[in-house]
Design a protein around this motif. Structure first.
Motif, PDB file in Angstrom:
ATOM      1  N   LYS A 131      39.387   6.757  11.958  1.00  0.00           N
ATOM      2  CA  LYS A 131      39.451   6.736  13.418  1.00  0.00           C
ATOM      3  C   LYS A 131      38.033   6.590  13.963  1.00  0.00           C
ATOM      4  O   LYS A 131      37.133   7.329  13.569  1.00  0.00           O
ATOM      5  N   CYS A 132      37.821   5.632  14.866  1.00  0.00           N
ATOM      6  CA  CYS A 132      36.518   5.433  15.498  1.00  0.00           C
ATOM      7  C   CYS A 132      36.408   6.306  16.743  1.00  0.00           C
ATOM      8  O   CYS A 132      37.275   6.254  17.620  1.00  0.00           O
ATOM      9  N   VAL A 133      35.360   7.093  16.823  1.00  0.00           N
ATOM     10  CA  VAL A 133      35.074   7.867  18.028  1.00  0.00           C
ATOM     11  C   VAL A 133      33.701   7.432  18.521  1.00  0.00           C
ATOM     12  O   VAL A 133      32.716   7.467  17.771  1.00  0.00           O
ATOM     13  N   TRP A 134      33.635   7.016  19.781  1.00  0.00           N
ATOM     14  CA  TRP A 134      32.370   6.533  20.349  1.00  0.00           C
ATOM     15  C   TRP A 134      31.764   7.620  21.229  1.00  0.00           C
ATOM     16  O   TRP A 134      32.424   8.150  22.118  1.00  0.00           O
ATOM     17  N   VAL A 135      30.499   7.934  20.947  1.00  0.00           N
ATOM     18  CA  VAL A 135      29.790   8.986  21.684  1.00  0.00           C
ATOM     19  C   VAL A 135      28.637   8.349  22.445  1.00  0.00           C
ATOM     20  O   VAL A 135      27.705   7.805  21.847  1.00  0.00           O
ATOM     21  N   GLU A 136      28.694   8.405  23.761  1.00  0.00           N
ATOM     22  CA  GLU A 136      27.634   7.794  24.569  1.00  0.00           C
ATOM     23  C   GLU A 136      26.378   8.677  24.574  1.00  0.00           C
ATOM     24  O   GLU A 136      26.467   9.905  24.669  1.00  0.00           O
ATOM     25  N   ASN A 137      25.230   8.016  24.464  1.00  0.00           N
ATOM     26  CA  ASN A 137      23.962   8.730  24.356  1.00  0.00           C
ATOM     27  C   ASN A 137      22.843   7.821  24.846  1.00  0.00           C
ATOM     28  O   ASN A 137      22.895   6.614  24.639  1.00  0.00           O
ATOM     29  N   ASP A 138      21.814   8.391  25.492  1.00  0.00           N
ATOM     30  CA  ASP A 138      20.651   7.585  25.865  1.00  0.00           C
ATOM     31  C   ASP A 138      19.996   7.061  24.598  1.00  0.00           C
ATOM     32  O   ASP A 138      19.909   7.762  23.589  1.00  0.00           O
ATOM     33  N   PHE A 139      19.503   5.827  24.664  1.00  0.00           N
ATOM     34  CA  PHE A 139      18.997   5.179  23.456  1.00  0.00           C
ATOM     35  C   PHE A 139      17.833   5.933  22.833  1.00  0.00           C
ATOM     36  O   PHE A 139      17.738   6.044  21.605  1.00  0.00           O
ATOM     37  N   ASP A 140      16.924   6.459  23.662  1.00  0.00           N
ATOM     38  CA  ASP A 140      15.740   7.116  23.104  1.00  0.00           C
ATOM     39  C   ASP A 140      16.067   8.424  22.396  1.00  0.00           C
ATOM     40  O   ASP A 140      15.231   8.958  21.672  1.00  0.00           O
ATOM     41  N   GLY A 141      17.291   8.929  22.585  1.00  0.00           N
ATOM     42  CA  GLY A 141      17.693  10.172  21.914  1.00  0.00           C
ATOM     43  C   GLY A 141      18.632   9.938  20.743  1.00  0.00           C
ATOM     44  O   GLY A 141      19.164  10.902  20.168  1.00  0.00           O
ATOM     45  N   MET A 142      18.833   8.686  20.356  1.00  0.00           N
ATOM     46  CA  MET A 142      19.803   8.362  19.311  1.00  0.00           C
ATOM     47  C   MET A 142      19.462   8.994  17.961  1.00  0.00           C
ATOM     48  O   MET A 142      20.318   9.620  17.326  1.00  0.00           O
ATOM     49  N   ILE A 143      18.235   8.810  17.511  1.00  0.00           N
ATOM     50  CA  ILE A 143      17.879   9.305  16.178  1.00  0.00           C
ATOM     51  C   ILE A 143      17.897  10.833  16.120  1.00  0.00           C
ATOM     52  O   ILE A 143      18.478  11.405  15.180  1.00  0.00           O
ATOM     53  N   PRO A 144      17.326  11.547  17.112  1.00  0.00           N
ATOM     54  CA  PRO A 144      17.446  13.013  17.083  1.00  0.00           C
ATOM     55  C   PRO A 144      18.906  13.479  17.106  1.00  0.00           C
ATOM     56  O   PRO A 144      19.266  14.431  16.400  1.00  0.00           O
ATOM     57  N   ALA A 145      19.754  12.808  17.900  1.00  0.00           N
ATOM     58  CA  ALA A 145      21.167  13.197  17.978  1.00  0.00           C
ATOM     59  C   ALA A 145      21.890  12.919  16.663  1.00  0.00           C
ATOM     60  O   ALA A 145      22.761  13.685  16.247  1.00  0.00           O
ATOM     61  N   LEU A 146      21.532  11.812  15.999  1.00  0.00           N
ATOM     62  CA  LEU A 146      22.121  11.496  14.697  1.00  0.00           C
ATOM     63  C   LEU A 146      21.748  12.573  13.685  1.00  0.00           C
ATOM     64  O   LEU A 146      22.608  13.080  12.946  1.00  0.00           O
ATOM     65  N   LYS A 147      20.474  12.940  13.650  1.00  0.00           N
ATOM     66  CA  LYS A 147      20.009  13.951  12.693  1.00  0.00           C
ATOM     67  C   LYS A 147      20.612  15.322  12.996  1.00  0.00           C
ATOM     68  O   LYS A 147      20.807  16.132  12.089  1.00  0.00           O
TER      69      LYS A 147
END
Length: 255
Positions: free
Chosen positions: A66-82
């Motif tokens: 199942k694909c779940v899409w989480v919206e996030n500001d681009f500059d915070g992508m890597i910290p949010a991924l980690k």
């Protein structure tokens, strides 16, 4: 008895350890900044649409997830991924050595260059000399921000970062910026060929960007293997081309 208890304890800890590291990928969460059409944006109904969205949904379908899409500001992508807010960044994320120090990447999704946009008739060029004293808008956290700050800012350019690409274009149209630096395809289809892009054009030559891919946590090697397999099968059976043709009349995959 003590030896038996010790052996049982070791066996139990090993079982717990294995269980803790076994991951269920029946749901895959992708982080996305929905301000970058035609790669990712919101349709009139508020639903996420775009090339990356279709690629991600197809990958999930092939993995029976199942694909779940989480919206996030681009500059915070890597910290949010980690921080495990999501499992992958699927949002026109270019592979760079700096990012590769922090995260892993899937196989390539596409490869498109960077371009400078300014008013029609502008004599600006994407060079340090030409950009000296000029203001250029970039989306925070992008390779374009890094490029402008590295190459133009030391020579006197004013590099203005924004949380998303829509804000960059809003200030370009209003005259608060002299130019905007972003992906060529995004600028062409998401701005220049729309009504708000009237009166603007590309200036100067393209700047090579590098391949875009899905950003992943380095430890999630099993997920990378699954996603890479899905991408390879999409390329092989023609599904990638089919999705590509919905958005582009040219090859965005590159060599």
């Amino acid at each position: 008895m003590k030896k038996l208890l010790a052996a049982l304890t070791v066996a139990l800890l090993a079982t717990v350890s294995i269980g803790a590291h076994a991951k269920d990928w029946s749901t895959i969460r992708f982080g996305v900044d929905a301000s970058y059409p035609p790669f990712e944006s919101k349709g009139p109904d508020g639903k996420l649409v775009g090339f990356d969205i279709d690629l991600g949904n197809e990958i999930c379908a092939r993995l029976k997830a199942k694909c779940v899409w989480v919206e996030n500001d681009f500059d915070g992508m890597i910290p949010a991924l980690k921080a495990k807010k999501f499992d992958g960044v699927l949002s026109s994320l270019t592979i760079t050595p700096q990012r590769a120090e922090q995260i892993g990447f899937s196989a390539k999704l596409f490869d498109t260059p960077t371009r400078l946009v300014a008013k029609k008739g502008s004599t600006l060029q994407p060079t340090p000399e030409s950009m000296a004293g000029k203001s250029v808008g970039v989306e925070q956290g992008t390779i374009q921000e890094t490029y402008a700050k590295t190459n133009w800012q030391p020579k006197g350019a004013k590099v203005v970062p924004y949380q998303n690409q829509d804000q960059v274009y809003a200030d370009l149209v209003s005259g608060r910026l002299d130019a905007a630096l972003q992906d060529e395809v995004q600028a062409d289809l998401g701005f220049l060929k729309t009504s708000r892009g009237t009166g603007f054009q590309f200036v100067g030559n393209a700047i090579p960007s590098g391949a875009a891919a899905i950003g992943l946590r380095k430890e999630d090697t099993d997920l990378k293997a699954k996603i890479d397999g899905a991408i390879a099968s999409m390329l092989k059976d023609g599904t990638y081309k089919k999705i590509e043709k919905k958005y582009f009349d040219f090859d965005v995959y590159g060599e």
